[in-house]
Design a protein around this motif. Structure first.
Motif, mmCIF file in Angstrom:
data_model
loop_
_atom_site.group_PDB
_atom_site.id
_atom_site.type_symbol
_atom_site.label_atom_id
_atom_site.label_comp_id
_atom_site.label_asym_id
_atom_site.label_seq_id
_atom_site.Cartn_x
_atom_site.Cartn_y
_atom_site.Cartn_z
ATOM 1 N N ALA A 143 0.850 -0.536 0.196
ATOM 2 C CA ALA A 143 -0.192 -0.015 -0.284
ATOM 3 C C ALA A 143 0.367 1.573 -0.024
ATOM 4 O O ALA A 143 0.276 1.110 0.233
ATOM 5 C CB ALA A 143 -1.249 -0.055 1.476
ATOM 6 N N THR A 144 2.037 1.441 -0.965
ATOM 7 C CA THR A 144 2.787 2.637 -1.053
ATOM 8 C C THR A 144 2.839 2.417 -2.539
ATOM 9 O O THR A 144 2.926 1.618 -3.073
ATOM 10 C CB THR A 144 3.872 1.894 -0.211
ATOM 11 O OG1 THR A 144 4.520 1.202 -0.900
ATOM 12 C CG2 THR A 144 4.284 2.510 0.948
ATOM 13 N N GLU A 145 3.284 4.054 -3.340
ATOM 14 C CA GLU A 145 3.476 4.208 -4.474
ATOM 15 C C GLU A 145 4.572 3.907 -4.159
ATOM 16 O O GLU A 145 6.236 4.637 -3.335
ATOM 17 C CB GLU A 145 3.839 5.393 -4.182
ATOM 18 C CG GLU A 145 2.742 6.250 -4.793
ATOM 19 C CD GLU A 145 2.866 8.155 -5.233
ATOM 20 O OE1 GLU A 145 3.384 8.307 -6.341
ATOM 21 O OE2 GLU A 145 2.279 8.511 -4.656
ATOM 22 N N SER A 146 5.029 2.655 -5.566
ATOM 23 C CA SER A 146 6.526 1.829 -5.668
ATOM 24 C C SER A 146 6.418 1.226 -6.617
ATOM 25 O O SER A 146 5.492 1.247 -7.218
ATOM 26 C CB SER A 146 6.357 1.396 -4.434
ATOM 27 O OG SER A 146 5.044 -0.588 -4.306
ATOM 28 N N ASP A 147 7.695 0.705 -6.868
ATOM 29 C CA ASP A 147 7.759 -0.014 -8.242
ATOM 30 C C ASP A 147 7.239 -1.027 -7.864
ATOM 31 O O ASP A 147 6.796 -1.399 -9.389
ATOM 32 C CB ASP A 147 9.270 -0.777 -8.493
ATOM 33 C CG ASP A 147 10.498 1.344 -8.511
ATOM 34 O OD1 ASP A 147 10.063 1.379 -9.202
ATOM 35 O OD2 ASP A 147 11.475 0.429 -8.063
ATOM 36 N N HIS A 148 7.004 -1.638 -7.234
ATOM 37 C CA HIS A 148 5.917 -2.399 -7.159
ATOM 38 C C HIS A 148 4.583 -2.721 -7.661
ATOM 39 O O HIS A 148 3.998 -3.188 -8.801
ATOM 40 C CB HIS A 148 5.796 -2.992 -5.460
ATOM 41 C CG HIS A 148 7.212 -3.698 -4.659
ATOM 42 N ND1 HIS A 148 7.958 -2.399 -4.534
ATOM 43 C CD2 HIS A 148 7.414 -4.881 -4.169
ATOM 44 C CE1 HIS A 148 8.652 -2.967 -3.792
ATOM 45 N NE2 HIS A 148 8.763 -4.189 -3.509
ATOM 46 N N LEU A 149 4.684 -1.137 -7.160
ATOM 47 C CA LEU A 149 2.908 -1.158 -7.388
ATOM 48 C C LEU A 149 2.295 -1.098 -9.156
ATOM 49 O O LEU A 149 1.491 -1.247 -9.704
ATOM 50 C CB LEU A 149 2.674 0.183 -6.906
ATOM 51 C CG LEU A 149 0.654 0.952 -7.467
ATOM 52 C CD1 LEU A 149 -0.305 0.513 -7.300
ATOM 53 C CD2 LEU A 149 0.236 2.667 -6.590
ATOM 54 N N TYR A 150 3.611 0.149 -9.408
ATOM 55 C CA TYR A 150 3.773 -0.156 -10.872
ATOM 56 C C TYR A 150 4.045 -1.008 -12.216
ATOM 57 O O TYR A 150 2.863 -0.594 -12.574
ATOM 58 C CB TYR A 150 4.894 1.085 -11.251
ATOM 59 C CG TYR A 150 4.942 2.837 -10.585
ATOM 60 C CD1 TYR A 150 3.094 3.235 -11.098
ATOM 61 C CD2 TYR A 150 5.014 3.148 -9.625
ATOM 62 C CE1 TYR A 150 3.133 4.379 -10.654
ATOM 63 C CE2 TYR A 150 4.849 5.312 -9.303
ATOM 64 C CZ TYR A 150 3.948 5.034 -9.296
ATOM 65 O OH TYR A 150 3.515 6.684 -9.043
ATOM 66 N N ASN A 151 5.029 -1.673 -11.118
ATOM 67 C CA ASN A 151 5.013 -2.705 -12.110
ATOM 68 C C ASN A 151 3.202 -3.425 -12.484
ATOM 69 O O ASN A 151 2.697 -4.457 -13.987
ATOM 70 C CB ASN A 151 5.705 -3.977 -11.828
ATOM 71 C CG ASN A 151 6.911 -3.387 -12.538
ATOM 72 O OD1 ASN A 151 7.083 -4.348 -13.497
ATOM 73 N ND2 ASN A 151 7.862 -3.162 -12.038
ATOM 74 N N ALA A 152 2.435 -3.709 -11.206
ATOM 75 C CA ALA A 152 1.359 -4.995 -10.941
ATOM 76 C C ALA A 152 0.468 -3.407 -12.312
ATOM 77 O O ALA A 152 -0.203 -4.664 -13.159
ATOM 78 C CB ALA A 152 0.595 -4.315 -9.442
ATOM 79 N N ILE A 153 0.399 -2.391 -12.067
ATOM 80 C CA ILE A 153 -0.830 -2.076 -12.743
ATOM 81 C C ILE A 153 -0.657 -1.852 -14.283
ATOM 82 O O ILE A 153 -1.539 -2.122 -15.106
ATOM 83 C CB ILE A 153 -0.712 -0.608 -12.133
ATOM 84 C CG1 ILE A 153 -1.119 0.319 -11.001
ATOM 85 C CG2 ILE A 153 -1.536 0.733 -13.805
ATOM 86 C CD1 ILE A 153 -1.220 1.528 -10.698
ATOM 87 N N TYR A 154 1.407 -1.638 -14.465
ATOM 88 C CA TYR A 154 1.892 -2.039 -15.861
ATOM 89 C C TYR A 154 1.076 -3.577 -16.486
ATOM 90 O O TYR A 154 0.729 -3.593 -17.533
ATOM 91 C CB TYR A 154 2.971 -2.019 -16.197
ATOM 92 C CG TYR A 154 3.702 -1.510 -17.587
ATOM 93 C CD1 TYR A 154 3.141 -0.341 -18.418
ATOM 94 C CD2 TYR A 154 3.834 -2.246 -18.460
ATOM 95 C CE1 TYR A 154 3.962 -0.010 -19.412
ATOM 96 C CE2 TYR A 154 4.487 -2.345 -19.489
ATOM 97 C CZ TYR A 154 4.529 -0.743 -19.966
ATOM 98 O OH TYR A 154 4.169 -0.519 -21.977
#
Lengths: 289, 131
Positions: A143-154
């Motif tokens: 639950a943080t803005e992170s490379d994890h999040l962006y990889n998931a959205i992409y």
């Protein structure tokens, strides 16, 4: 294929429980889901579904190795199964994902190659044939803005947003829309919001007013089910299994929560025009033995 | 097509081919997915819509918002229309004393709107049709 990332800016809104339970709801209807959780913390989805035995083994092959082109085996060997749901378990190496990606990026740039640090999960899943082998892909980033999040959205292009029924939760939904817009524009992709799921609602009038303001489809509003979710973490299973096997008696309101999870899964499937082959009556369970 | 919208993304990130094809899209629009029943909304019709087929009122008879709504269409809306919808929704909810699902509000509004052909024609003329 239906692919979505379950994300909210605020922690503690039941994001991980929702992801795991939706995956089981898709599976009970005869679809094949793959869950890719990306949370480096210990209270994560792999723990909830009991597939986290290798997370601290530094020699174990894991998703991060695949994302930085140093796999120790084929992608399918990473997969564990729980309650009919395939999971790529989390590993402690996820804590250092950003460093690993940055190193890969500078290597690529030294060689004059283009490198998108946000496209690495998509690449791994594509090369692993996930699009052909699965009907549903669910990502559970931290639950943080992170490379994890962006990889998931992409990799998924769609969001499902669990919402805390408070004005703070409302503000975070708006912030999230902005974050997703900027990311989508920057990377030239389209990000959709399949729905928002208000979670832990106690039905005060203030909460009702807040929920009426949500811009996105809200297929169901889930009540406060702390005791059920605590039980799931304790027994390391989904809410479906917990009510089926660990409750001495059926509580109607808990069965209704299971029905809501089934209905949310049907709603998300229908957004992509997917028809589950054996959708159960919402909330249906075998009779207790 | 890029950007952010309510409803499903048209991207196919794990598909076989090129997933990032450009599509034409008016970027000033707000795109919303919504479901509409295909049955023609006519009062004197012999063809029954789902909402009148059963003994029970529709919202008590269905198990999900998409029950009986076999068609999913995209609505491209102006921001002002969304604002109007939000205001209308709270008025309707006050009148009914309960929350109303957005998909139900929209379909009801479309059915009623299509029965007010003169008003619809006037608005379309304002937009420049028929000149």
């Amino acid at each position: 294929m239906l692919s979505y990332t379950v994300y909210s800016e605020a922690g503690g809104v039941g994001k991980t429980s929702l992801t795991a339970n939706l995956a089981v709801a898709h599976a009970r209807a005869g679809l094949k889901p793959l869950v890719v959780p990306l949370d480096p913390q210990d209270g994560d989805l792999s723990r909830l579904l009991g597939v986290d035995s290798d997370r601290a083994d530094s020699s174990a092959d894991n998703l991060v190795r695949h994302m930085v082109n140093s796999p120790r085996g084929p992608f399918e060997d990473l997969i564990r199964t729980a309650e009919g749901v395939d999971v790529v378990p989390e590993h402690n190496m996820l804590s250092d994902l950003s460093d690993h990606l940055a190193r890969e990026q500078s290597k690529a740039e030294d060689l004059g190659d283009a490198y998108n640090i946000y496209a690495q999960l998509q690449r791994v899943l594509r090369e692993g044939g996930v699009g052909d082998r699965y009907d549903v892909l669910l990502c559970d980033p931290p639950a943080t803005e992170s490379d994890h999040l962006y990889n998931a959205i992409y990799a998924t292009r769609n969001l499902v947003i669990p919402v805390e029924p408070s004005w703070k939760g409302q503000a975070s939904v708006e912030g999230l829309a902005e974050l997703a817009t900027n990311f989508a524009d920057q990377l030239n992709i389209e990000v959709g919001v399949l729905g928002a799921i208000p979670n832990g609602v106690k039905n005060t009038s203030d909460q009702r007013e807040m929920l009426a303001d949500i811009e996105f489809p809200t297929p169901e509003v889930i009540g406060d089910r702390t005791s059920l979710m605590e039980g799931c973490w304790k027994q390391q299973c989904s809410a479906f299994r917990y009510v089926q096997e660990h409750r001495s008696r059926r509580r109607d309101y808990e069965v209704e929560t299971l029905a809501q999870l089934d209905r949310i899964a049907r709603f998300l499937e229908s957004e992509l025009g997917i028809e589950a082959p054996n959708a159960p009556e919402p909330g249906a369970l075998e009779e207790p033995a | 097509m890029t950007g952010f919208k309510s409803g499903a993304s048209d991207d196919d990130p794990l598909g076989g081919g090129d997933s990032d094809t450009e599509a034409e899209a008016p970027s000033s629009d707000v795109t919303e997915s919504s479901t509409l029943s295909t049955s023609e909304p006519e009062r004197e019709t012999t063809q029954e819509s789902y909402s009148t087929r059963s003994e029970l009122p529709w919202i008590f008879d269905r198990s999900s918002i998409t029950d009986g709504r076999e068609k999913t269409v995209q609505l491209h809306l102006q921001q002002s229309t969304l604002d109007t919808q939000r205001r209308a929704r709270s008025d309707v909810e006050s009148a009914l004393g309960e929350t109303v699902k957005k998909a139900d509000l929209r379909e009801a509004a479309i059915i009623v709107g299509l029965q007010q052909i003169d008003d619809v024609t006037d608005l379309l003329e304002e937009w420049g049709y028929g000149r």
